[in-house]
Design an enzyme around this catalytic site. Structure first.
Site, short mmCIF file in Angstrom:
data_model
loop_
_atom_site.label_atom_id
_atom_site.label_comp_id
_atom_site.label_asym_id
_atom_site.label_seq_id
_atom_site.Cartn_x
_atom_site.Cartn_y
_atom_site.Cartn_z
N LYS A 1 0.72 -1.20 -0.17
CA LYS A 1 0.07 0.03 -0.18
C LYS A 1 0.86 1.30 0.21
O LYS A 1 0.81 2.11 -0.73
CB LYS A 1 -0.84 -0.39 1.27
CG LYS A 1 -2.29 -0.04 0.99
CD LYS A 1 -2.97 0.24 2.28
CE LYS A 1 -3.98 -0.76 2.55
NZ LYS A 1 -4.78 -0.64 3.82
N LEU B 1 -17.10 10.33 6.48
CA LEU B 1 -17.01 10.25 5.09
C LEU B 1 -17.70 9.15 4.57
O LEU B 1 -17.82 7.93 4.98
CB LEU B 1 -15.69 10.47 4.57
CG LEU B 1 -14.72 9.04 4.82
CD1 LEU B 1 -14.79 8.22 3.84
CD2 LEU B 1 -13.10 9.62 4.42
N LEU C 1 -33.78 6.63 1.45
CA LEU C 1 -35.25 6.08 1.57
C LEU C 1 -35.43 5.32 0.13
O LEU C 1 -36.41 5.01 -0.14
CB LEU C 1 -36.39 7.28 1.67
CG LEU C 1 -36.79 7.58 2.96
CD1 LEU C 1 -38.29 8.46 2.77
CD2 LEU C 1 -37.03 6.65 3.77
N ALA D 1 -35.66 1.89 -1.36
CA ALA D 1 -35.96 0.46 -0.85
C ALA D 1 -35.12 -0.65 -1.75
O ALA D 1 -35.02 0.14 -3.15
CB ALA D 1 -37.29 0.19 -0.99
N CYS E 1 -18.87 -0.36 6.93
CA CYS E 1 -19.39 0.55 8.26
C CYS E 1 -20.71 0.31 8.84
O CYS E 1 -20.79 -0.44 9.93
CB CYS E 1 -19.46 2.10 7.75
SG CYS E 1 -17.67 2.71 7.64
N LYS F 1 -21.43 -3.34 10.46
CA LYS F 1 -20.64 -3.82 11.66
C LYS F 1 -20.72 -2.63 12.65
O LYS F 1 -20.67 -3.02 13.84
CB LYS F 1 -19.25 -3.92 11.36
CG LYS F 1 -18.47 -2.76 10.87
CD LYS F 1 -17.20 -2.16 11.81
CE LYS F 1 -16.57 -1.04 11.17
NZ LYS F 1 -16.36 -0.11 11.80
N LYS G 1 -21.97 -0.33 -3.04
CA LYS G 1 -22.60 0.83 -3.66
C LYS G 1 -21.73 1.08 -4.78
O LYS G 1 -20.74 0.97 -4.82
CB LYS G 1 -22.83 1.64 -2.45
CG LYS G 1 -21.59 2.48 -2.27
CD LYS G 1 -21.98 3.49 -1.30
CE LYS G 1 -20.84 4.57 -1.12
NZ LYS G 1 -20.88 5.57 -0.22
C1 UDX Z 1 -21.72 5.29 5.83
C2 UDX Z 1 -22.20 6.66 6.26
O1 UDX Z 1 -22.94 7.38 5.31
C3 UDX Z 1 -21.00 7.48 6.46
O2 UDX Z 1 -21.36 8.74 7.11
C4 UDX Z 1 -20.20 6.79 7.39
O3 UDX Z 1 -18.95 7.50 7.83
C5 UDX Z 1 -19.56 5.37 6.98
O4 UDX Z 1 -20.74 4.56 6.63
P1 UDX Z 1 -20.85 4.33 3.33
O5 UDX Z 1 -20.61 3.02 4.12
O6 UDX Z 1 -19.68 4.83 2.56
O7 UDX Z 1 -20.91 5.47 4.41
O8 UDX Z 1 -21.96 4.32 2.45
P2 UDX Z 1 -23.63 4.85 2.43
O9 UDX Z 1 -23.74 5.78 1.24
O10 UDX Z 1 -24.12 5.50 3.73
O11 UDX Z 1 -24.29 3.71 2.09
C6 UDX Z 1 -24.48 2.45 3.17
C7 UDX Z 1 -25.22 1.28 2.29
O12 UDX Z 1 -26.61 1.59 2.28
C8 UDX Z 1 -24.93 1.14 0.80
O13 UDX Z 1 -24.95 -0.47 0.65
C9 UDX Z 1 -26.03 1.30 0.11
O14 UDX Z 1 -26.39 0.74 -1.07
C10 UDX Z 1 -27.17 1.61 0.97
N1 UDX Z 1 -28.60 2.47 0.83
C11 UDX Z 1 -28.00 3.68 1.10
C12 UDX Z 1 -29.59 1.94 0.66
O15 UDX Z 1 -29.84 0.79 0.50
N2 UDX Z 1 -30.66 2.93 0.55
C13 UDX Z 1 -30.46 3.92 0.58
O16 UDX Z 1 -31.27 4.75 0.16
C14 UDX Z 1 -29.41 4.64 1.01
#
Ligand code: UDX
Length: 434
Positions: free
Chosen positions: A36, A151, A251, A253, A261, A264, A324
């Site tokens: 890394k 973030l 929101l 679905a 994150c 866990k 995502k």
């Molecule tokens: C998240 C938090 O948003 C962030 O603030 C924190 O610091 C770390 O965890 P992240 O894991 O990068 O960030 O992804 P996030 O955009 O929150 O999405 C989390 C999961 O929720 C993804 O799998 C996404 O697909 C899902 N999701 C999100 C949904 O299923 N529906 C939604 O409406 C939004």
């Protein structure tokens, strides 16, 4: 100008290091993984994060930013940010704090008098106070603070340089002043500043993630009800989202949340609440977790409704492997989880993703991956849309219809244009839409 160190150079640390360097600080990033460090030193990001490559390359060129595996290089730094991971333990729901503990143990004896160690990793409440005790034993001239990071992957640079708030857990005015100096240019831009005690700062992070997880599982529970009652969850979400007290974001679905994150963090939060004797307060998170895992299982049920209970010999095209879009992170990816389960059920599954194939293959070598959408869908009995990358929304359903065996699409993210697909003669199914 302060000199900073950043311990741990994953999504959080690499972004934080490059971002702090872009604010004009001299920064040294430290990690125990030599591969890394070698990549980062060349200005290359070992993972996919939009915008980070350009920023990192520019900061390496500026010579303000350096990466090393050698902890002795942090000794002249004024602030040490701890950015290592806190994954779920293999034997329980709790967080594994090994990396945080060893980072503090490595920094403490080398940190100069008056410097500040700042935790950014997500930790169970109480960790910072425990580490502060450890630190007092190891090096009483160094202070500890906690500054949780919010973030989002895919927006890491933006969220670091333009966060919607800065939260600092401190035990002295001096620690707060040092952190204000680090973030001076963000404060000038009007970013809200919240000073808290150590436990509150730790809690802000897990409370925020629990709220987000709850919002997603709430709408996925509504999806279940819509399916049972013959409603459409996408219309319902739009309608309730106009109420500013509810808000339309998070929101969406579908197959639910994954990543390194949310899953866990809610589990570690539950585990910690039990230790604190407050199990009941977070009992609802158990349900949030179950709804979330059910969302994955329900898509598999939908496949079986369309193709029959016996999936042997069925060809399934999976669009998406990352947890995502705009990320190549496959940790606890709902898409991959579904692909693996369908494979176990005897289906022949081929997975496409624009960025996450390599990390996905590293975890699930037995799955069939392809970099070509054509090869993914060739002869497919069903297409599963499981990670909402923009390229999938741009696919013309008319053009690809002749390439599949059966024109059935399941939109696990409720983000394809249903009318378009239906008009093109596809059978369109999606969670929460009867
Ligand atoms: C998240 C938090 O948003 C962030 O603030 C924190 O610091 C770390 O965890 P992240 O894991 O990068 O960030 O992804 P996030 O955009 O929150 O999405 C989390 C999961 O929720 C993804 O799998 C996404 O697909 C899902 N999701 C999100 C949904 O299923 N529906 C939604 O409406 C939004």
């Amino acid at each position: 100008m302060l000199k900073l160190s950043v311990i741990g150079t994953g999504y959080l640390g690499a972004t934080h290091a490059a971002a702090m360097s872009s604010l004009g600080f001299e920064v040294v990033g430290v990690d125990i993984d030599p591969k890394k460090i070698e990549l980062l030193s060349q200005g290359k990001v070992p993972f996919f994060e939009p915008g980070l490559g350009e920023l990192l390359a520019a900061e390496i060129k500026s010579q303000r930013l350096k990466f090393t595996t050698d902890f002795s290089q942090i000794s002249d730094c004024d602030v040490h940010f701890i950015c290592v991971g806190t994954p779920q333990r293999s034997d329980s729901l709790a967080a594994d704090l090994t990396y945080v503990d060893t980072s503090v143990a490595s920094v403490a004896p080398r940190a100069k008098a008056g410097s500040l160690i700042v935790g950014k990793s997500t930790v169970p409440v109480g960790t910072a106070n425990r580490l502060a005790d450890v630190l007092r034993g190891a090096n009483e001239k160094v202070e500890l603070a906690w500054n949780p990071e919010f973030l989002r992957e895919g927006f890491a640079v933006e969220d670091t340089l333009r966060p919607n708030r800065l939260v600092v857990g401190v035990t002295s005015d001096r620690a707060e002043e040092i952190l204000k100096e680090v973030y001076a240019s963000l404060l000038k831009d009007g970013v809200p500043w919240i000073r808290a005690d150590l436990p509150t700062a730790e809690l802000v992070k897990v409370a925020a993630n629990s709220f987000l997880a709850t919002k997603i599982s709430f709408i996925n529970a509504m999806a279940e009800i819509c399916e049972a009652a013959g409603g459409d969850v996408t219309v319902l979400a739009r309608a309730i989202g106009y109420d500013p007290r509810i808000g339309s974001r998070f929101l969406q679905a579908g197959i639910g949340f994954g990543g390194g994150c949310l899953p866990k963090d809610i589990r570690a939060f539950m585990a910690r609440s039990e230790e604190l004797g407050a199990r009941q307060s977070l009992e609802f998170l158990r349900e949030i977790d179950s709804i979330n895992l059910r969302a994955r299982a329900r898509v598999i049920d939908l496949v079986k409704v369309e193709l029959g209970q016996d999936l042997k010999g069925k060809r399934i095209a999976v669009w998406g492997a990352a947890f995502k879009p705009d990320s190549d992170d496959v940790r606890d990816s709902p898409a991959l989880d579904i692909a693996v389960e369908l494979g176990k059920a005897g289906a022949s599954v081929r997975v496409h993703d624009p960025k996450a194939i390599e990390p996905a293959r590293a975890r699930f070598a037995h799955l069939d991956f392809t970099e070509s959408i054509e090869s993914c869908i060739a002869g497919a009995d069903v297409i599963l849309h499981l990670t909402e990358w923009k390229i999938y929304r741009e696919i013309n359903p008319v053009a690809i219809k002749s390439q599949v065996n059966q024109a059935i699409v399941i939109d696990g993210r409720n983000s394809l244009d249903k009318e378009l697909w239906v008009r093109a003669g596809w059978k369109f199914r999606a969670p929460g839409r009867a």
